[in-house]
Motif scaffolding. Sequence first.
Motif, PDB file in Angstrom:
ATOM      1  N   GLU A 182      -0.843 -28.583   8.928  1.00  0.00           N
ATOM      2  CA  GLU A 182      -0.513 -29.967   8.634  1.00  0.00           C
ATOM      3  C   GLU A 182      -1.572 -30.930   9.171  1.00  0.00           C
ATOM      4  OE1 GLU A 182       3.449 -30.278  10.115  1.00  0.00           O
ATOM      5  OE2 GLU A 182       4.310 -29.492   8.253  1.00  0.00           O
ATOM      6  N   ARG A 183      -2.159 -30.600  10.313  1.00  0.00           N
ATOM      7  CA  ARG A 183      -3.265 -31.431  10.825  1.00  0.00           C
ATOM      8  C   ARG A 183      -4.454 -31.375   9.880  1.00  0.00           C
ATOM      9  NH1 ARG A 183      -4.579 -28.908  16.223  1.00  0.00           N
ATOM     10  NH2 ARG A 183      -6.382 -30.302  16.082  1.00  0.00           N
ATOM     11  N   ALA A 184      -4.730 -30.180   9.366  1.00  0.00           N
ATOM     12  CA  ALA A 184      -5.848 -30.028   8.421  1.00  0.00           C
ATOM     13  C   ALA A 184      -5.572 -30.810   7.145  1.00  0.00           C
ATOM     14  CB  ALA A 184      -6.061 -28.552   8.108  1.00  0.00           C
ATOM     15  N   ALA A 185      -4.346 -30.716   6.631  1.00  0.00           N
ATOM     16  CA  ALA A 185      -3.992 -31.443   5.411  1.00  0.00           C
ATOM     17  C   ALA A 185      -4.115 -32.946   5.618  1.00  0.00           C
ATOM     18  CB  ALA A 185      -2.566 -31.077   4.990  1.00  0.00           C
ATOM     19  N   ALA A 186      -3.688 -33.433   6.767  1.00  0.00           N
ATOM     20  CA  ALA A 186      -3.788 -34.866   7.056  1.00  0.00           C
ATOM     21  C   ALA A 186      -5.245 -35.315   7.090  1.00  0.00           C
ATOM     22  CB  ALA A 186      -3.099 -35.173   8.382  1.00  0.00           C
ATOM     23  N   TYR A 187      -6.098 -34.509   7.685  1.00  0.00           N
ATOM     24  CA  TYR A 187      -7.525 -34.847   7.746  1.00  0.00           C
ATOM     25  C   TYR A 187      -8.135 -34.883   6.343  1.00  0.00           C
ATOM     26  CZ  TYR A 187     -12.508 -34.536   8.844  1.00  0.00           C
ATOM     27  OH  TYR A 187     -13.872 -34.767   8.908  1.00  0.00           O
ATOM     28  N   LEU A 188      -7.781 -33.898   5.518  1.00  0.00           N
ATOM     29  CA  LEU A 188      -8.324 -33.840   4.158  1.00  0.00           C
ATOM     30  C   LEU A 188      -7.863 -35.036   3.329  1.00  0.00           C
ATOM     31  CD1 LEU A 188      -7.814 -30.022   3.505  1.00  0.00           C
ATOM     32  CD2 LEU A 188     -10.004 -31.178   3.892  1.00  0.00           C
ATOM     33  N   LYS A 189      -6.603 -35.412   3.454  1.00  0.00           N
ATOM     34  CA  LYS A 189      -6.091 -36.540   2.684  1.00  0.00           C
ATOM     35  C   LYS A 189      -6.694 -37.866   3.157  1.00  0.00           C
ATOM     36  CE  LYS A 189      -1.665 -35.355   3.145  1.00  0.00           C
ATOM     37  NZ  LYS A 189      -0.189 -35.369   2.964  1.00  0.00           N
ATOM     38  N   MET A 190      -6.969 -37.956   4.429  1.00  0.00           N
ATOM     39  CA  MET A 190      -7.541 -39.190   4.961  1.00  0.00           C
ATOM     40  C   MET A 190      -9.000 -39.373   4.551  1.00  0.00           C
ATOM     41  SD  MET A 190      -7.653 -40.440   8.961  1.00  0.00           S
ATOM     42  CE  MET A 190      -5.873 -40.162   9.070  1.00  0.00           C
ATOM     43  N   ASN A 191      -9.690 -38.265   4.344  1.00  0.00           N
ATOM     44  CA  ASN A 191     -11.136 -38.333   4.096  1.00  0.00           C
ATOM     45  C   ASN A 191     -11.549 -37.780   2.734  1.00  0.00           C
ATOM     46  OD1 ASN A 191     -12.209 -39.137   6.963  1.00  0.00           O
ATOM     47  ND2 ASN A 191     -10.738 -37.492   7.333  1.00  0.00           N
ATOM     48  N   TYR A 192     -10.608 -37.693   1.784  1.00  0.00           N
ATOM     49  CA  TYR A 192     -10.889 -36.999   0.522  1.00  0.00           C
ATOM     50  C   TYR A 192     -11.986 -37.659  -0.307  1.00  0.00           C
ATOM     51  CZ  TYR A 192      -8.311 -40.526  -2.198  1.00  0.00           C
ATOM     52  OH  TYR A 192      -7.901 -41.692  -2.795  1.00  0.00           O
ATOM     53  N   ARG A 193     -12.276 -38.936  -0.074  1.00  0.00           N
ATOM     54  CA  ARG A 193     -13.328 -39.612  -0.844  1.00  0.00           C
ATOM     55  C   ARG A 193     -14.727 -39.172  -0.413  1.00  0.00           C
ATOM     56  NH1 ARG A 193      -9.521 -43.670   0.155  1.00  0.00           N
ATOM     57  NH2 ARG A 193      -8.601 -44.605  -1.726  1.00  0.00           N
ATOM     58  N   SER A 194     -14.827 -38.556   0.749  1.00  0.00           N
ATOM     59  CA  SER A 194     -16.125 -38.138   1.291  1.00  0.00           C
ATOM     60  C   SER A 194     -16.328 -36.635   1.104  1.00  0.00           C
ATOM     61  CB  SER A 194     -16.195 -38.480   2.785  1.00  0.00           C
ATOM     62  OG  SER A 194     -15.912 -39.847   3.017  1.00  0.00           O
ATOM     63  N   VAL A 195     -17.550 -36.209   1.311  1.00  0.00           N
ATOM     64  CA  VAL A 195     -17.841 -34.780   1.306  1.00  0.00           C
ATOM     65  C   VAL A 195     -17.228 -34.159   2.560  1.00  0.00           C
ATOM     66  CG1 VAL A 195     -19.662 -33.038   1.432  1.00  0.00           C
ATOM     67  CG2 VAL A 195     -19.969 -35.064   0.008  1.00  0.00           C
ATOM     68  N   ILE A 196     -16.446 -33.101   2.382  1.00  0.00           N
ATOM     69  CA  ILE A 196     -15.822 -32.417   3.523  1.00  0.00           C
ATOM     70  C   ILE A 196     -16.103 -30.928   3.397  1.00  0.00           C
ATOM     71  CG2 ILE A 196     -13.694 -31.977   4.810  1.00  0.00           C
ATOM     72  CD1 ILE A 196     -12.462 -34.400   3.468  1.00  0.00           C
ATOM     73  N   GLN A 226      -9.369 -25.702  -1.690  1.00  0.00           N
ATOM     74  CA  GLN A 226      -8.463 -25.791  -2.837  1.00  0.00           C
ATOM     75  C   GLN A 226      -7.491 -26.956  -2.665  1.00  0.00           C
ATOM     76  OE1 GLN A 226      -6.901 -21.803  -2.549  1.00  0.00           O
ATOM     77  NE2 GLN A 226      -8.112 -21.077  -4.304  1.00  0.00           N
ATOM     78  N   TYR A 227      -6.970 -27.116  -1.467  1.00  0.00           N
ATOM     79  CA  TYR A 227      -6.072 -28.222  -1.181  1.00  0.00           C
ATOM     80  C   TYR A 227      -6.775 -29.552  -1.447  1.00  0.00           C
ATOM     81  CZ  TYR A 227      -2.626 -31.059   1.342  1.00  0.00           C
ATOM     82  OH  TYR A 227      -1.680 -32.002   1.681  1.00  0.00           O
ATOM     83  N   LEU A 228      -8.015 -29.652  -0.970  1.00  0.00           N
ATOM     84  CA  LEU A 228      -8.798 -30.871  -1.163  1.00  0.00           C
ATOM     85  C   LEU A 228      -9.007 -31.151  -2.649  1.00  0.00           C
ATOM     86  CD1 LEU A 228     -10.523 -33.187  -0.035  1.00  0.00           C
ATOM     87  CD2 LEU A 228     -12.442 -31.570   0.116  1.00  0.00           C
ATOM     88  N   LEU A 229      -9.327 -30.121  -3.419  1.00  0.00           N
ATOM     89  CA  LEU A 229      -9.538 -30.292  -4.863  1.00  0.00           C
ATOM     90  C   LEU A 229      -8.259 -30.770  -5.541  1.00  0.00           C
ATOM     91  CD1 LEU A 229     -11.094 -29.967  -7.516  1.00  0.00           C
ATOM     92  CD2 LEU A 229     -10.440 -27.543  -7.503  1.00  0.00           C
ATOM     93  N   TYR A 230      -7.131 -30.121  -5.242  1.00  0.00           N
ATOM     94  CA  TYR A 230      -5.872 -30.504  -5.871  1.00  0.00           C
ATOM     95  C   TYR A 230      -5.500 -31.945  -5.523  1.00  0.00           C
ATOM     96  CZ  TYR A 230      -5.365 -25.438  -6.456  1.00  0.00           C
ATOM     97  OH  TYR A 230      -5.556 -24.122  -6.764  1.00  0.00           O
ATOM     98  N   TYR A 231      -5.727 -32.320  -4.273  1.00  0.00           N
ATOM     99  CA  TYR A 231      -5.386 -33.679  -3.861  1.00  0.00           C
ATOM    100  C   TYR A 231      -6.281 -34.695  -4.564  1.00  0.00           C
ATOM    101  CZ  TYR A 231      -4.045 -37.611  -0.933  1.00  0.00           C
ATOM    102  OH  TYR A 231      -3.576 -38.828  -0.484  1.00  0.00           O
ATOM    103  N   ARG A 232      -7.570 -34.411  -4.664  1.00  0.00           N
ATOM    104  CA  ARG A 232      -8.493 -35.304  -5.377  1.00  0.00           C
ATOM    105  C   ARG A 232      -8.091 -35.470  -6.835  1.00  0.00           C
ATOM    106  NH1 ARG A 232     -14.168 -32.934  -2.809  1.00  0.00           N
ATOM    107  NH2 ARG A 232     -14.358 -34.494  -1.124  1.00  0.00           N
ATOM    108  N   LEU A 233      -7.736 -34.368  -7.483  1.00  0.00           N
ATOM    109  CA  LEU A 233      -7.349 -34.442  -8.895  1.00  0.00           C
ATOM    110  C   LEU A 233      -6.057 -35.229  -9.066  1.00  0.00           C
ATOM    111  CD1 LEU A 233      -8.224 -30.813 -10.046  1.00  0.00           C
ATOM    112  CD2 LEU A 233      -9.445 -32.927 -10.636  1.00  0.00           C
ATOM    113  N   ASP A 234      -5.122 -35.105  -8.142  1.00  0.00           N
ATOM    114  CA  ASP A 234      -3.892 -35.885  -8.230  1.00  0.00           C
ATOM    115  C   ASP A 234      -4.169 -37.378  -8.047  1.00  0.00           C
ATOM    116  OD1 ASP A 234      -2.264 -33.846  -8.863  1.00  0.00           O
ATOM    117  OD2 ASP A 234      -1.108 -33.824  -7.000  1.00  0.00           O
TER     118      ASP A 234
END
Length: 283
Positions: A182-196, A226-234
Amino acid sequence: MQEDLLLTFRSPPLPFFIESNRRTYTAGQEHPNRSNIGVFDLLFVQEGSLYIAEENNKWTLKPGDVLILRPDRWHCSFKPCTEETTFDWVHFQTVGAWEETEGSHTGSLRGDYYTYAIRLPKKMHLSFPDEAKLIFSQLHEAASSSSHGAFWERQQRFLHLLQMLDEGWRSDAARAGVSVAERAAAYLKMNYRSVITNTMLSEALQLHTNYITRCMTEVFGCTPQQYLLYYRLDQAKLLLIKTDWTIAKIAEETGFRQTPHFSRLFAAQTGMPPLRFRKRFTN
């Protein structure tokens, strides 16, 4: 084994409060035998000891202990109280999906970008009993009130109780896998506009990449990328519907550096290119 049972509720919809009260047993009294009562029964012992069984599992509840009994099982007291025992009980239910799992197995219910997996140990000891006693007292007071606003107050009190139990469990180091995911997911959602990169995620969480990946795969069913990709597409889907931005701007705003690459991934995930997706929902 029964110490490791875990109840998971996928929300929304949120579990909802039905009724509650406080009860005191004298020595020799015991909890009634009941079967398939149709509601979850949450017990919190304030003083004394409560001896509760649910089919083949048995628990001795001491002050500060919480136990959640299932709505579809037989439960009873396997031993009368040996001293005066005071406990709070709360009946609640959910119309959403829920499951009970054992040990470190996280089960099939997972949170995603828009839903949340409320995870509660079947039995836990509260490290903040005074706060819990106050919350239960406020809940009982709201439950006994017939005022116009009592319904909203008791639902809010109950959700506060669930939040307290959920967050208290998640702070337990023994449940670190869920916390890491969940910490990883929160970080990805907070920074999804940038390269991660995985390295950046590893440095942010100060954990090894392989461990983060394993935790996210167990909890969310996908790797961090994969999580980052799905979140970006949503997020891109929302922008296609809510704005008149160009495809290039939407690609840039959602973390994709090349528009053709974004369009290919979007079509692969939705079955149609971005412009057709927009026309489908805006015409």
